[in-house]
Motif scaffolding. Structure first.
Motif, PDB file in Angstrom:
ATOM      1  N   HIS A 280       0.817  -1.223   0.000  1.00 25.57           N
ATOM      2  CA  HIS A 280       0.000   0.000   0.000  1.00 25.57           C
ATOM      3  C   HIS A 280       0.846   1.267   0.000  1.00 25.57           C
ATOM      4  O   HIS A 280       0.361   2.339  -0.326  1.00 25.57           O
ATOM      5  CB  HIS A 280      -0.928   0.004   1.221  1.00 25.57           C
ATOM      6  N   ASP A 281       2.122   1.151   0.385  1.00 22.78           N
ATOM      7  CA  ASP A 281       2.989   2.329   0.361  1.00 22.78           C
ATOM      8  C   ASP A 281       3.435   2.667  -1.059  1.00 22.78           C
ATOM      9  O   ASP A 281       3.992   3.736  -1.292  1.00 22.78           O
ATOM     10  CB  ASP A 281       4.209   2.096   1.263  1.00 22.78           C
ATOM     11  N   TYR A 282       3.214   1.760  -1.990  1.00 22.96           N
ATOM     12  CA  TYR A 282       3.639   1.994  -3.376  1.00 22.96           C
ATOM     13  C   TYR A 282       2.495   2.014  -4.374  1.00 22.96           C
ATOM     14  O   TYR A 282       2.605   2.629  -5.429  1.00 22.96           O
ATOM     15  CB  TYR A 282       4.631   0.898  -3.802  1.00 22.96           C
ATOM     16  N   PHE A 283       1.450   1.267  -4.060  1.00 27.34           N
ATOM     17  CA  PHE A 283       0.354   1.100  -5.025  1.00 27.34           C
ATOM     18  C   PHE A 283      -0.994   1.383  -4.366  1.00 27.34           C
ATOM     19  O   PHE A 283      -1.134   1.264  -3.150  1.00 27.34           O
ATOM     20  CB  PHE A 283       0.314  -0.334  -5.567  1.00 27.34           C
ATOM     21  N   GLU A 284      -1.973   1.702  -5.199  1.00 26.41           N
ATOM     22  CA  GLU A 284      -3.361   1.724  -4.726  1.00 26.41           C
ATOM     23  C   GLU A 284      -3.871   0.300  -4.932  1.00 26.41           C
ATOM     24  O   GLU A 284      -4.214  -0.096  -6.052  1.00 26.41           O
ATOM     25  CB  GLU A 284      -4.175   2.731  -5.567  1.00 26.41           C
ATOM     26  N   VAL A 285      -3.845  -0.466  -3.870  1.00 25.54           N
ATOM     27  CA  VAL A 285      -4.118  -1.901  -3.982  1.00 25.54           C
ATOM     28  C   VAL A 285      -5.633  -2.160  -4.010  1.00 25.54           C
ATOM     29  O   VAL A 285      -6.368  -1.664  -3.169  1.00 25.54           O
ATOM     30  CB  VAL A 285      -3.484  -2.674  -2.800  1.00 25.54           C
ATOM     31  N   VAL A 286      -6.064  -2.912  -5.009  1.00 25.71           N
ATOM     32  CA  VAL A 286      -7.481  -3.271  -5.111  1.00 25.71           C
ATOM     33  C   VAL A 286      -7.576  -4.800  -5.077  1.00 25.71           C
ATOM     34  O   VAL A 286      -7.249  -5.471  -6.060  1.00 25.71           O
ATOM     35  CB  VAL A 286      -8.117  -2.750  -6.426  1.00 25.71           C
ATOM     36  N   PRO A 287      -7.979  -5.382  -3.942  1.00 31.46           N
ATOM     37  CA  PRO A 287      -8.080  -6.845  -3.869  1.00 31.46           C
ATOM     38  C   PRO A 287      -9.253  -7.347  -4.708  1.00 31.46           C
ATOM     39  O   PRO A 287     -10.291  -6.690  -4.789  1.00 31.46           O
ATOM     40  CB  PRO A 287      -8.336  -7.125  -2.382  1.00 31.46           C
ATOM     41  N   LEU A 288      -9.061  -8.484  -5.345  1.00 30.69           N
ATOM     42  CA  LEU A 288     -10.117  -9.088  -6.162  1.00 30.69           C
ATOM     43  C   LEU A 288     -10.520 -10.421  -5.543  1.00 30.69           C
ATOM     44  O   LEU A 288      -9.657 -11.191  -5.110  1.00 30.69           O
ATOM     45  CB  LEU A 288      -9.619  -9.338  -7.582  1.00 30.69           C
ATOM     46  N   GLU A 289     -11.821 -10.666  -5.500  1.00 33.41           N
ATOM     47  CA  GLU A 289     -12.307 -11.950  -4.980  1.00 33.41           C
ATOM     48  C   GLU A 289     -12.663 -12.848  -6.153  1.00 33.41           C
ATOM     49  O   GLU A 289     -13.294 -12.405  -7.107  1.00 33.41           O
ATOM     50  CB  GLU A 289     -13.546 -11.740  -4.103  1.00 33.41           C
ATOM     51  N   GLU A 290     -12.251 -14.129  -6.071  1.00 32.36           N
ATOM     52  CA  GLU A 290     -12.485 -15.017  -7.206  1.00 32.36           C
ATOM     53  C   GLU A 290     -13.980 -15.231  -7.445  1.00 32.36           C
ATOM     54  O   GLU A 290     -14.783 -15.276  -6.506  1.00 32.36           O
ATOM     55  CB  GLU A 290     -11.758 -16.349  -7.026  1.00 32.36           C
ATOM     56  N   GLY A 291     -14.322 -15.298  -8.711  1.00 29.78           N
ATOM     57  CA  GLY A 291     -15.707 -15.546  -9.078  1.00 29.78           C
ATOM     58  C   GLY A 291     -16.607 -14.336  -8.890  1.00 29.78           C
ATOM     59  O   GLY A 291     -17.824 -14.415  -9.055  1.00 29.78           O
ATOM     60  N   SER A 292     -16.028 -13.205  -8.514  1.00 29.37           N
ATOM     61  CA  SER A 292     -16.837 -12.010  -8.265  1.00 29.37           C
ATOM     62  C   SER A 292     -16.396 -10.909  -9.232  1.00 29.37           C
ATOM     63  O   SER A 292     -15.327 -10.341  -9.074  1.00 29.37           O
ATOM     64  CB  SER A 292     -16.627 -11.607  -6.803  1.00 29.37           C
ATOM     65  N   PRO A 293     -17.222 -10.630 -10.254  1.00 27.97           N
ATOM     66  CA  PRO A 293     -16.793  -9.659 -11.267  1.00 27.97           C
ATOM     67  C   PRO A 293     -16.621  -8.252 -10.674  1.00 27.97           C
ATOM     68  O   PRO A 293     -17.367  -7.852  -9.794  1.00 27.97           O
ATOM     69  CB  PRO A 293     -17.951  -9.662 -12.270  1.00 27.97           C
ATOM     70  N   SER A 294     -15.605  -7.546 -11.140  1.00 25.97           N
ATOM     71  CA  SER A 294     -15.374  -6.161 -10.689  1.00 25.97           C
ATOM     72  C   SER A 294     -15.384  -5.246 -11.896  1.00 25.97           C
ATOM     73  O   SER A 294     -14.731  -5.533 -12.903  1.00 25.97           O
ATOM     74  CB  SER A 294     -13.989  -6.007 -10.055  1.00 25.97           C
ATOM     75  N   GLU A 295     -16.081  -4.132 -11.768  1.00 25.12           N
ATOM     76  CA  GLU A 295     -16.056  -3.132 -12.832  1.00 25.12           C
ATOM     77  C   GLU A 295     -14.918  -2.168 -12.503  1.00 25.12           C
ATOM     78  O   GLU A 295     -15.022  -1.341 -11.603  1.00 25.12           O
ATOM     79  CB  GLU A 295     -17.396  -2.393 -12.906  1.00 25.12           C
ATOM     80  N   ILE A 296     -13.803  -2.304 -13.209  1.00 27.29           N
ATOM     81  CA  ILE A 296     -12.609  -1.529 -12.848  1.00 27.29           C
ATOM     82  C   ILE A 296     -12.630  -0.132 -13.442  1.00 27.29           C
ATOM     83  O   ILE A 296     -11.908   0.745 -12.999  1.00 27.29           O
ATOM     84  CB  ILE A 296     -11.311  -2.279 -13.220  1.00 27.29           C
ATOM     85  N   SER A 297     -13.429   0.072 -14.469  1.00 31.83           N
ATOM     86  CA  SER A 297     -13.693   1.400 -15.013  1.00 31.83           C
ATOM     87  C   SER A 297     -15.012   1.256 -15.763  1.00 31.83           C
ATOM     88  O   SER A 297     -15.467   0.121 -15.980  1.00 31.83           O
ATOM     89  CB  SER A 297     -12.548   1.868 -15.916  1.00 31.83           C
ATOM     90  N   PRO A 298     -15.663   2.358 -16.161  1.00 35.56           N
ATOM     91  CA  PRO A 298     -17.001   2.210 -16.742  1.00 35.56           C
ATOM     92  C   PRO A 298     -17.075   1.181 -17.876  1.00 35.56           C
ATOM     93  O   PRO A 298     -16.385   1.313 -18.895  1.00 35.56           O
ATOM     94  CB  PRO A 298     -17.321   3.624 -17.232  1.00 35.56           C
ATOM     95  N   GLY A 299     -17.847   0.132 -17.649  1.00 31.36           N
ATOM     96  CA  GLY A 299     -18.063  -0.895 -18.667  1.00 31.36           C
ATOM     97  C   GLY A 299     -16.964  -1.936 -18.793  1.00 31.36           C
ATOM     98  O   GLY A 299     -17.085  -2.873 -19.583  1.00 31.36           O
ATOM     99  N   PHE A 300     -15.880  -1.800 -18.037  1.00 30.39           N
ATOM    100  CA  PHE A 300     -14.744  -2.729 -18.142  1.00 30.39           C
ATOM    101  C   PHE A 300     -14.794  -3.652 -16.918  1.00 30.39           C
ATOM    102  O   PHE A 300     -14.527  -3.236 -15.794  1.00 30.39           O
ATOM    103  CB  PHE A 300     -13.441  -1.930 -18.178  1.00 30.39           C
ATOM    104  N   ILE A 301     -15.189  -4.912 -17.201  1.00 29.28           N
ATOM    105  CA  ILE A 301     -15.438  -5.854 -16.106  1.00 29.28           C
ATOM    106  C   ILE A 301     -14.436  -7.002 -16.139  1.00 29.28           C
ATOM    107  O   ILE A 301     -14.242  -7.648 -17.176  1.00 29.28           O
ATOM    108  CB  ILE A 301     -16.885  -6.395 -16.195  1.00 29.28           C
ATOM    109  N   ILE A 302     -13.793  -7.224 -15.014  1.00 29.41           N
ATOM    110  CA  ILE A 302     -12.866  -8.356 -14.938  1.00 29.41           C
ATOM    111  C   ILE A 302     -13.317  -9.307 -13.834  1.00 29.41           C
ATOM    112  O   ILE A 302     -13.846  -8.892 -12.815  1.00 29.41           O
ATOM    113  CB  ILE A 302     -11.396  -7.916 -14.690  1.00 29.41           C
ATOM    114  N   GLU A 303     -13.097 -10.588 -14.115  1.00 31.82           N
ATOM    115  CA  GLU A 303     -13.430 -11.607 -13.114  1.00 31.82           C
ATOM    116  C   GLU A 303     -12.273 -12.592 -13.040  1.00 31.82           C
ATOM    117  O   GLU A 303     -11.826 -13.093 -14.074  1.00 31.82           O
ATOM    118  CB  GLU A 303     -14.721 -12.326 -13.548  1.00 31.82           C
ATOM    119  N   THR A 304     -11.764 -12.832 -11.852  1.00 35.10           N
ATOM    120  CA  THR A 304     -10.670 -13.788 -11.716  1.00 35.10           C
ATOM    121  C   THR A 304     -11.238 -15.179 -11.451  1.00 35.10           C
ATOM    122  O   THR A 304     -12.224 -15.335 -10.727  1.00 35.10           O
ATOM    123  CB  THR A 304      -9.722 -13.385 -10.561  1.00 35.10           C
ATOM    124  N   ILE A 305     -10.626 -16.154 -12.078  1.00 36.89           N
ATOM    125  CA  ILE A 305     -11.062 -17.548 -11.939  1.00 36.89           C
ATOM    126  C   ILE A 305      -9.850 -18.357 -11.479  1.00 36.89           C
ATOM    127  O   ILE A 305      -8.798 -18.330 -12.131  1.00 36.89           O
ATOM    128  CB  ILE A 305     -11.574 -18.090 -13.298  1.00 36.89           C
TER     129      ILE A 305
END
Ligand SMILES: [Zn+2]
Ligand SMILES: [Zn+2]
Length: 247
Positions: free
Chosen positions: A117-142
């Motif tokens: 966190h001292d270097y990055f804006e950390v955004v944790p991702l949960e598996e199987g749970s889609p995240s909209e990282i910017s308008p309309g851009f959705i990523i899901e980790t499997i």
């Protein structure tokens, strides 16, 4: 709107001819780099892409061909650009990314820099749970099977592009993605020798039904790739540095 993908490298972990298998994905103006291997800074430099034009990084697992360039990004953003880049990381990878990979180079107790966190804006991702990282851009980790007990993830982009990162062959997942989600494009790591052990081998990928093969782009390949052109069934090799549009 289509997703644009430019592989800044398509090589296997030990390739000397191709850069590490890392992908620059652009959607609706947002630029995401999937994995940042040891060769990523040099590949981006060769492509004349400034690292501060990238809006976020996504890490799939902690092998050096996927995270080896992060220390340079961290230092250049902290001391050069003086800002924090977004770092999307599956929550199960977070602890080992710091403690087993980056801490050696980035920890600086005198300055009070003791975590990601001292270097990055950390955004944790949960598996199987889609995240909209910017308008309309959705990523899901499997979750993928790569190395036993080492969390590794594949990524589904906007529900229609599957990016394996590093994984063993999982025909059930690929068939489900294709049939149920109408996943139209599959970017898959490919090892030429069999058995694959930690990657899908070409022999295994060739067992996929032909209609699915025609959606498959092979990546993360060895330096002998050219010998296999024309021997990959209905699958094609994705080329590094070329821009692809996935509609
Ligand atoms: Zn790899
Ligand atoms: Zn790996």
């Amino acid at each position: 709107m289509s997703l644009q993908i430019q592989m800044i490298g398509t090589g296997s972990a030990f390739s000397k001819k191709y850069y590490n298998n890392n992908a620059l994905v652009t959607y609706n103006g947002f630029v995401l780099l999937i994995d940042c291997g040891a060769t990523a800074p040099r590949a981006l430099h060769e492509l004349n892409i400034q690292i501060d034009s990238i809006d976020g990084l996504l890490i799939t697992h902690i092998h050096a061909d996927h995270v080896g360039g992060l220390e340079e990004f961290a230092f250049r953003f902290k001391y050069g650009y003086k800002k924090k880049m977004k770092l999307f990381v599956p929550s199960r990878v977070l602890e080992s990314l710091w403690n087993h990979s980056l801490r050696g180079g980035l920890e600086n107790k005198a300055e009070g820099f003791t975590s990601l966190h001292d270097y990055f804006e950390v955004v944790p991702l949960e598996e199987g749970s889609p995240s909209e990282i910017s308008p309309g851009f959705i990523i899901e980790t499997i979750r993928s099977e790569h190395i036993p007990d080492k969390p590794s993830y594949s990524v589904l982009l906007n529900n229609h592009v599957f990016y394996s990162a590093d994984t063993q062959f999982n025909p059930t997942l690929l068939t489900n993605l294709y049939d149920r989600h109408r996943c139209k494009y599959i970017l898959h790591d490919c090892q030429f020798s069999s058995p694959g052990f930690v990657h899908a081998s070409l022999e295994e990928l060739l067992t996929l039904p032909r209609h699915i093969q025609s959606s498959v782009f092979l990546m993360h390949y060895d330096d002998t790739m050219e010998q296999y052109i024309g021997k990959t069934g209905d699958m094609t090799f994705i080329e590094q540095h070329k821009c692809y549009e996935f509609e």
